[in-house]
Write a protein that holds these residues in place. Structure first.
Motif, PDB file in Angstrom:
ATOM      1  N   VAL A   7      29.881  35.443  46.633  1.00 39.51           N
ATOM      2  CA  VAL A   7      28.560  36.020  46.917  1.00 39.51           C
ATOM      3  C   VAL A   7      27.989  36.572  45.620  1.00 39.51           C
ATOM      4  O   VAL A   7      28.695  36.636  44.601  1.00 39.51           O
ATOM      5  N   SER A   8      26.730  37.026  45.705  1.00 40.40           N
ATOM      6  CA  SER A   8      26.098  37.564  44.492  1.00 40.40           C
ATOM      7  C   SER A   8      26.588  38.985  44.224  1.00 40.40           C
ATOM      8  O   SER A   8      27.076  39.669  45.137  1.00 40.40           O
ATOM      9  N   GLN A   9      26.445  39.408  42.978  1.00 38.70           N
ATOM     10  CA  GLN A   9      26.832  40.787  42.610  1.00 38.70           C
ATOM     11  C   GLN A   9      26.023  41.787  43.402  1.00 38.70           C
ATOM     12  O   GLN A   9      26.514  42.829  43.793  1.00 38.70           O
ATOM     13  N   ARG A  10      24.762  41.434  43.648  1.00 39.94           N
ATOM     14  CA  ARG A  10      23.861  42.312  44.390  1.00 39.94           C
ATOM     15  C   ARG A  10      24.426  42.549  45.806  1.00 39.94           C
ATOM     16  O   ARG A  10      24.475  43.677  46.289  1.00 39.94           O
ATOM     17  N   THR A  11      24.902  41.479  46.447  1.00 42.34           N
ATOM     18  CA  THR A  11      25.476  41.588  47.790  1.00 42.34           C
ATOM     19  C   THR A  11      26.706  42.487  47.767  1.00 42.34           C
ATOM     20  O   THR A  11      26.898  43.340  48.629  1.00 42.34           O
ATOM     21  N   VAL A  12      27.524  42.284  46.720  1.00 41.66           N
ATOM     22  CA  VAL A  12      28.718  43.140  46.582  1.00 41.66           C
ATOM     23  C   VAL A  12      28.303  44.597  46.491  1.00 41.66           C
ATOM     24  O   VAL A  12      28.872  45.473  47.144  1.00 41.66           O
ATOM     25  N   GLU A  13      27.279  44.875  45.720  1.00 42.20           N
ATOM     26  CA  GLU A  13      26.813  46.264  45.556  1.00 42.20           C
ATOM     27  C   GLU A  13      26.351  46.859  46.884  1.00 42.20           C
ATOM     28  O   GLU A  13      26.637  48.026  47.173  1.00 42.20           O
ATOM     29  N   ILE A  14      25.679  46.032  47.679  1.00 41.37           N
ATOM     30  CA  ILE A  14      25.212  46.527  48.993  1.00 41.37           C
ATOM     31  C   ILE A  14      26.424  46.870  49.877  1.00 41.37           C
ATOM     32  O   ILE A  14      26.482  47.937  50.487  1.00 41.37           O
ATOM     33  N   HIS A  15      27.411  45.934  49.914  1.00 43.62           N
ATOM     34  CA  HIS A  15      28.630  46.198  50.710  1.00 43.62           C
ATOM     35  C   HIS A  15      29.329  47.465  50.249  1.00 43.62           C
ATOM     36  O   HIS A  15      29.760  48.282  51.047  1.00 43.62           O
ATOM     37  N   ARG A  16      29.450  47.594  48.951  1.00 45.95           N
ATOM     38  CA  ARG A  16      30.095  48.798  48.370  1.00 45.95           C
ATOM     39  C   ARG A  16      29.416  50.069  48.849  1.00 45.95           C
ATOM     40  O   ARG A  16      30.077  51.034  49.244  1.00 45.95           O
ATOM     41  N   ALA A  17      28.097  50.053  48.783  1.00 48.11           N
ATOM     42  CA  ALA A  17      27.334  51.248  49.167  1.00 48.11           C
ATOM     43  C   ALA A  17      27.573  51.577  50.645  1.00 48.11           C
ATOM     44  O   ALA A  17      27.757  52.736  51.021  1.00 48.11           O
ATOM     45  N   ARG A  18      27.627  50.534  51.472  1.00 47.02           N
ATOM     46  CA  ARG A  18      27.868  50.722  52.905  1.00 47.02           C
ATOM     47  C   ARG A  18      29.259  51.350  53.139  1.00 47.02           C
ATOM     48  O   ARG A  18      29.411  52.246  53.957  1.00 47.02           O
ATOM     49  N   VAL A  19      30.236  50.804  52.406  1.00 49.59           N
ATOM     50  CA  VAL A  19      31.610  51.315  52.550  1.00 49.59           C
ATOM     51  C   VAL A  19      31.637  52.798  52.229  1.00 49.59           C
ATOM     52  O   VAL A  19      32.187  53.602  52.989  1.00 49.59           O
TER      53      VAL A  19
ATOM     54  N   GLU B 197      32.894  44.236  55.133  1.00 52.10           N
ATOM     55  CA  GLU B 197      32.936  45.516  54.406  1.00 52.10           C
ATOM     56  C   GLU B 197      34.398  45.950  54.187  1.00 52.10           C
ATOM     57  O   GLU B 197      34.754  46.486  53.142  1.00 52.10           O
ATOM     58  N   ARG B 198      35.224  45.658  55.172  1.00 49.43           N
ATOM     59  CA  ARG B 198      36.628  46.029  55.040  1.00 49.43           C
ATOM     60  C   ARG B 198      37.296  45.223  53.923  1.00 49.43           C
ATOM     61  O   ARG B 198      38.088  45.738  53.142  1.00 49.43           O
ATOM     62  N   GLU B 199      36.901  43.970  53.852  1.00 47.88           N
ATOM     63  CA  GLU B 199      37.419  43.097  52.804  1.00 47.88           C
ATOM     64  C   GLU B 199      37.024  43.648  51.423  1.00 47.88           C
ATOM     65  O   GLU B 199      37.849  43.756  50.523  1.00 47.88           O
ATOM     66  N   VAL B 200      35.757  44.043  51.343  1.00 47.41           N
ATOM     67  CA  VAL B 200      35.257  44.614  50.083  1.00 47.41           C
ATOM     68  C   VAL B 200      36.011  45.903  49.759  1.00 47.41           C
ATOM     69  O   VAL B 200      36.434  46.130  48.616  1.00 47.41           O
TER      70      VAL B 200
ATOM     71  N   GLY C  65      40.661  48.315  42.600  1.00 50.10           N
ATOM     72  CA  GLY C  65      40.010  48.538  41.307  1.00 50.10           C
ATOM     73  C   GLY C  65      39.309  47.297  40.763  1.00 50.10           C
ATOM     74  O   GLY C  65      39.081  47.169  39.551  1.00 50.10           O
ATOM     75  N   MET C  66      38.974  46.344  41.653  1.00 50.24           N
ATOM     76  CA  MET C  66      38.359  45.111  41.175  1.00 50.24           C
ATOM     77  C   MET C  66      36.889  45.344  40.793  1.00 50.24           C
ATOM     78  O   MET C  66      36.146  45.913  41.592  1.00 50.24           O
ATOM     79  N   PRO C  67      36.462  44.911  39.553  1.00 52.48           N
ATOM     80  CA  PRO C  67      35.049  45.079  39.161  1.00 52.48           C
ATOM     81  C   PRO C  67      34.145  44.208  40.043  1.00 52.48           C
ATOM     82  O   PRO C  67      34.579  43.161  40.530  1.00 52.48           O
ATOM     83  N   ASN C  68      32.874  44.640  40.198  1.00 50.31           N
ATOM     84  CA  ASN C  68      31.924  43.935  41.065  1.00 50.31           C
ATOM     85  C   ASN C  68      31.792  42.463  40.715  1.00 50.31           C
ATOM     86  O   ASN C  68      31.706  41.615  41.589  1.00 50.31           O
ATOM     87  N   LYS C  69      31.770  42.191  39.435  1.00 47.41           N
ATOM     88  CA  LYS C  69      31.550  40.835  38.978  1.00 47.41           C
ATOM     89  C   LYS C  69      32.680  39.910  39.458  1.00 47.41           C
ATOM     90  O   LYS C  69      32.450  38.840  40.006  1.00 47.41           O
ATOM     91  N   VAL C  70      33.894  40.369  39.302  1.00 47.66           N
ATOM     92  CA  VAL C  70      35.071  39.593  39.714  1.00 47.66           C
ATOM     93  C   VAL C  70      35.057  39.437  41.236  1.00 47.66           C
ATOM     94  O   VAL C  70      35.354  38.374  41.785  1.00 47.66           O
ATOM     95  N   MET C  71      34.668  40.549  41.905  1.00 48.51           N
ATOM     96  CA  MET C  71      34.661  40.538  43.368  1.00 48.51           C
ATOM     97  C   MET C  71      33.664  39.509  43.876  1.00 48.51           C
ATOM     98  O   MET C  71      33.938  38.773  44.827  1.00 48.51           O
ATOM     99  N   ALA C  72      32.493  39.452  43.231  1.00 54.16           N
ATOM    100  CA  ALA C  72      31.454  38.502  43.641  1.00 54.16           C
ATOM    101  C   ALA C  72      31.982  37.079  43.548  1.00 54.16           C
ATOM    102  O   ALA C  72      31.800  36.278  44.472  1.00 54.16           O
ATOM    103  N   ALA C  73      32.678  36.783  42.457  1.00 58.80           N
ATOM    104  CA  ALA C  73      33.251  35.443  42.281  1.00 58.80           C
ATOM    105  C   ALA C  73      34.311  35.184  43.347  1.00 58.80           C
ATOM    106  O   ALA C  73      34.355  34.119  43.976  1.00 58.80           O
ATOM    107  N   GLU C  74      35.134  36.196  43.606  1.00 52.53           N
ATOM    108  CA  GLU C  74      36.227  36.086  44.578  1.00 52.53           C
ATOM    109  C   GLU C  74      35.687  35.782  45.981  1.00 52.53           C
ATOM    110  O   GLU C  74      36.238  34.962  46.710  1.00 52.53           O
ATOM    111  N   LEU C  75      34.584  36.479  46.342  1.00 56.81           N
ATOM    112  CA  LEU C  75      34.063  36.340  47.699  1.00 56.81           C
ATOM    113  C   LEU C  75      32.993  35.256  47.803  1.00 56.81           C
ATOM    114  O   LEU C  75      32.528  34.943  48.909  1.00 56.81           O
TER     115      LEU C  75
END
Lengths: 207, 263
Positions: A170-182, A148-151, A158-168
């Motif tokens: 993982v799926s965009q959906r996973t990124v969205e879950i992490h974002r919400a937790r943060v 979550e800290r990484e996210v 300011g990284m968009p979810n799509k780019v972040m998913a590729a970077e990490l």
């Protein structure tokens, strides 16, 4: 827990001067404690004690400037008002450079001392509130998992979810879950507020 | 304390003005003495300014506190009374400082007086302490010494000069627990001795020989006049000044003055 009441510490080796300062402060309803030496103050000083320090610059043993250096080393936030004698201007300049709140030259106008003491107490209470706020933020951010800290790091850049998913990887959906937790754990109302929180905490870590 | 006026002032300690027309060496000595004493006073002036500023600050604070306390309904008069007592105490303190300063400067033209040298030291006590800046100053004054007949200002000048040398030695070479002791005693040769001892660096052997020569100084900004003048003051009083190393390390400067036979 109720924090201890604000106290003005008057440190001066001259008994007449320090007792007169105590009575002067008492006459406007400000509680103070007097001490005859820098050492006496350091021995009694507790960092969580709110207040301010009215300090004679020139004392036998540890000087006022040396006491200020000691307090700086300990990361103390207590504002220091220096009282200087005639011809101690270079010392006053040094004190200001080392972060003194203010200085007064003896003999001074009583109102000047009272005004500055009151301003120093306001400053102290503000900086303590800010410190407490930072501590709360830090606590919240520390509850984040490493992922979550990484996210969060990528979010505040300011990284968009799509780019972040590729970077990490993982799926965009996973990124969205992490974002919400943060957002939930940090209790930030917006990405802008999250950014400000992180800057706050980081500037504290550097300072 | 026994202080009597002695009008039979020996010719060799006459003032600079009196001798200016005659012996040029004496005239030079008189002028040098004035310069050196004024220099000592100049250096002490900062200390005196501080010493007067302290009670003035306290008085001003107490007075303001009184005004503010009295302006409140149901004022606590005990606090006000205490402040007024303190104001009076601080006034006395300032007056004492001024009295000491005056005693020192009026020594200039003073005729010789019969005094106990320990009393002269005691008079300087506050002034010395103000200028000690963290150096521990102790007095070991022999009671009931035979009196000496001296120009009190000049002899106090010698004492200040000795102490100033010690204080400056501590500045040049910082010492842990710096101490200065002023001791008075009667020597076996029936001379009254006043010795100023410190635990500073002391003096190198080669410096000792020329110590009392005019314009000789081991100090960075010394004029080389302090000890020369002290020496000539002592001689003018039929006495002498000297140096001996302090057995425990450090320097010891002393002045010997002839003891008066009891009246």
């Amino acid at each position: 827990m109720q924090p201890p009441a604000a106290t003005v510490f008057v440190v001066d080796d001259d008994e007449g001067v320090r007792n007169s300062l105590r009575l002067l402060l008492k006459s406007v309803g400000i509680a103070s404690r007097t001490m005859a030496s820098a050492k006496e103050f350091l021995d009694a000083y507790k960092p969580n004690q709110p207040g301010c320090l009215v300090l004679d610059v020139r004392m036998p043993g540890m000087s006022g400037i040396e006491l200020q250096q000691q307090l700086n080393l300990r990361g103390a936030v207590i504002p220091v008002i220096f009282i200087t004698g005639h011809g101690d201007i270079p010392m006053a300049v040094e004190a200001m450079q080392q972060g003194a709140f203010d200085f007064l030259q003896k003999p001074f106008r009583d109102q000047d001392l009272i005004d500055r003491t009151q301003r120093a107490l306001v400053r102290d209470s503000r900086s303590r509130a800010a410190l407490a706020q930072r501590a709360r933020i830090l606590e919240r951010l520390e509850s984040l998992t490493p992922r979550e800290r990484e996210v969060m790091g990528l979010m505040i850049r300011g990284m968009p979810n799509k780019v972040m998913a590729a970077e990490l990887g993982v799926s965009q959906r996973t990124v969205e879950i992490h974002r919400a937790r943060v957002m939930e754990k940090s209790d930030a109302a917006s990405l802008a507020q999250l950014v400000r929180m992180v800057i706050d905490v980081e500037s504290r870590a550097e300072g | 304390m026994k202080i009597g006026r002695d009008d039979k002032t020996p010719p060799e300690i006459a003032t600079a003005e009196a001798t200016a027309a005659g012996d040029p060496t004496a005239a030079l000595h008189g002028r040098l003495l004035n310069v050196s004493r004024m220099a000592t006073i100049g250096e002490m002036a900062a200390g005196i300014a501080h010493e007067l500023n302290q009670p003035l600050t306290a008085i001003s604070n107490y007075a303001s506190a009184c005004e503010r306390l009295l302006a409140r309904p149901g004022a606590d008069l005990a606090d006000v009374r205490e402040a007024l007592q303190q104001i009076r105490a601080q006034t006395t303190r300032a007056a004492n400082t001024i009295r000491q300063l005056r005693a020192l400067t009026e020594g200039e033209q003073a005729p010789r007086a019969r005094v106990d040298i320990s009393d002269l030291v005691a008079e300087l006590n506050d002034l010395l302490r103000t200028n000690a800046h963290g150096v521990q100053l102790s007095l070991d004054l022999a009671p009931e010494l035979p009196s000496v007949t001296v120009d009190t200002g000049q002899v106090q000048h010698v004492i200040l000069n000795f102490v100033r040398n010690s204080l400056e030695a501590f500045v040049t070479r910082p010492t842990a627990n710096p101490c200065i002791e002023i001791r008075t005693r009667l020597t076996a040769a029936q001379e009254v001795e006043l010795a100023v001892t410190d635990n500073g660096p002391g003096l190198a052997d080669q410096a000792r020989e020329r110590l009392f020569h005019p314009f000789f100084s081991t100090k960075l900004r010394g004029t080389g006049l302090g000890l020369a003048i002290s020496s000539s003051i002592a001689r003018a009083h039929g006495g002498s000044v000297g140096y001996r190393p302090n057995p425990g390390g450090g320097a010891c400067f002393f002045i010997l003055l002839p003891a008066q036979t009891p009246e």
